[in-house]
Write an enzyme that holds these catalytic residues in place. Sequence first.
Site, PDB file in Angstrom:
ATOM      1  N   LYS A 179       0.883  -1.169   0.000  1.00 24.15           N
ATOM      2  CA  LYS A 179       0.000   0.000   0.000  1.00 24.15           C
ATOM      3  C   LYS A 179       0.923   1.222   0.000  1.00 24.15           C
ATOM      4  CE  LYS A 179      -1.993   2.938   1.936  1.00 24.15           C
ATOM      5  NZ  LYS A 179      -1.801   4.377   1.556  1.00 24.15           N
TER       6      LYS A 179
ATOM      7  N   GLU B  76       9.296   1.050  11.155  1.00 28.19           N
ATOM      8  CA  GLU B  76      10.327   2.086  11.000  1.00 28.19           C
ATOM      9  C   GLU B  76       9.593   3.423  11.026  1.00 28.19           C
ATOM     10  OE1 GLU B  76      12.431   0.951   7.387  1.00 28.19           O
ATOM     11  OE2 GLU B  76      13.561  -0.552   8.479  1.00 28.19           O
TER      12      GLU B  76
ATOM     13  N   CYS C 158      13.493  10.828   7.477  1.00 24.64           N
ATOM     14  CA  CYS C 158      13.274  10.450   8.877  1.00 24.64           C
ATOM     15  C   CYS C 158      14.551  10.583   9.701  1.00 24.64           C
ATOM     16  CB  CYS C 158      12.758   9.024   8.954  1.00 24.64           C
ATOM     17  SG  CYS C 158      13.905   7.841   8.239  1.00 24.64           S
TER      18      CYS C 158
ATOM     19  N   GLU D 228       8.535  15.945  15.804  1.00 19.54           N
ATOM     20  CA  GLU D 228       9.102  15.784  14.460  1.00 19.54           C
ATOM     21  C   GLU D 228       8.339  16.725  13.521  1.00 19.54           C
ATOM     22  OE1 GLU D 228       7.998  12.330  12.009  1.00 19.54           O
ATOM     23  OE2 GLU D 228      10.116  12.044  11.628  1.00 19.54           O
TER      24      GLU D 228
END
Length: 484
Positions: free
Chosen positions: A177, A253, A287, A388
């Site tokens: 996906k 992750e 990231c 973040e």
Amino acid sequence: MTEYLNFIDGRHVAGRGPAFANHFPTTGEVIGEIRSADRDQVDEAVGAARRALKGPWGRMSLAERVGLIRKLADGINARFDEFLAAEIRDTGKPRSIASHIDIPRGAANFNVFADQVMTLATESFEMATPDGAGALNYAVRDPRGVIGVICPWNLPLLLMTWKVAPALACGNTVVVKPSEETPATATLLGEVMNAVGIPPGVYNVVHGHGVGSAGEYLTQHTDVDGITFTGETRTGEAIMAAAAKGVRPVSLEMGGKNAGIIFDDADFEKTMEGIGRACFANTGQVCLGTERIYVQRGIFDRVAEGLAAKAAAYRFGDPFDPATTMGTVISAKHRAKVLGYYDRAREGGATILAGGGAAGVKGYEGGYWVQPTVWTGLPEDSPVIRDEIFGPCTHLQPFDTEEEAIALANDSRYGLATSIWTEGLGRAHRVARQIDVGIAWVNCWFLRDLRTPFGGAKASGIGREGGVHSMEFYTELRNICIKL
Ligand code: NAD
Ligand code: 6OD
């Protein structure tokens, strides 16, 4: 206008779920329509993956399978320019990045895991038994089964193949996906799968969103044997909860709020080059990016000035132009999120050393531009330092001692990566060991050897992928004990 179709059982098929628009981030224009898969189509994809697992793919020898996987790498390279254009149009990232990082790594992932699986060993133990005959134990690895692969938008092909390649190398089948923002390269890869002769059902793609859409249909499907995910931490939490039903393993992750630490003995020029990339590459949408930097007090002003100059030197523009070094962020929604933090920094009393707002780019007025930004002066409990942001921005804070720098870096719920800049060998080892992260880089950033363990500590993830660690997740290890 491109219509992005799902790829199920070796065929591109229109989705029966809702359609939604795909935008070119550089202009904001609608360039395509994505037809999402409904729940039945996700079920069809999982069914196709199961049949392929029991059928031709499952029966194939390792050598044959690995041969096909290498052809996938060749197939991506043979259509390099198409993959490149597709990735640029989906993300708005500059050609200079996509042609050096995204697409080459998309191909390399297949070769690396083809190598890895060919050298995968298992253990054996001889044991004594009371009757003196003895027994032999040996372990074997089987594919885990049908793997659900849920991907983000920041490095679409790279991060998808980072999971699809080891999954297929280990003999699994996959249902992918992709992010709703970046459907193109996953769809194109379906054509390469067919061209090189991967049997139908081995690789499937279902398009859509997460909640109430293909993402959730896939992760809730209990005939999916394992789920590997890259994305935000709160999405990972939802996926982990879905995977509890049926007791299915996950590899997660997730997000980061990575600290850079610059000591006063660092090589200044190399540090500025490396840390500049760590803050601004891919418009800060990595990231592993560095959104907070701790700088030893004696060199603070020099680093602040150097990093502000790096930020100001980026060149916005047409992402297809090789001279462009910074693209947009992915979407209007994400730009609003990033600029929301820019506002909070200003309201919180930050000193703005570079950037600080939206950018205007002539000829591309509809694009999602934000300025590369450097702040200082915020308290450590500011959301700008704790959350973040996933944009081209960073905050500088001075420190005096090594212990203080370690404590500041570790004061985060996340634990993905760090980069440490020093010429002191002892200090490099000492500090790297004490930062609570999955990956510590010293005098470099995002330097990848794909055999190494990759993943996050704390809220940044569960599990490690890369090299043999990917083999751990994508296989079921079984012991056979033979009484002799
Ligand atoms: P996201 O979590 O919003 O979406 C990722 C994927 O999950 C998308 O395909 C989305 O449709 C799907 N999804 C969303 N909700 C879902 C649900 N409830 N069930 C199933 N699927 C669902 O992340 P994003 O915005 O695409 O990517 C940015 C994030 O990814 C950042 O937090 C970044 O740090 C993280 N990231 C981490 C790594 C890593 O290796 N640790 C790498 C790249 C990106
Ligand atoms: O290099 C990789 O294998 C990897 N997974 C990189 C992740 C980057 C995050 O944005």
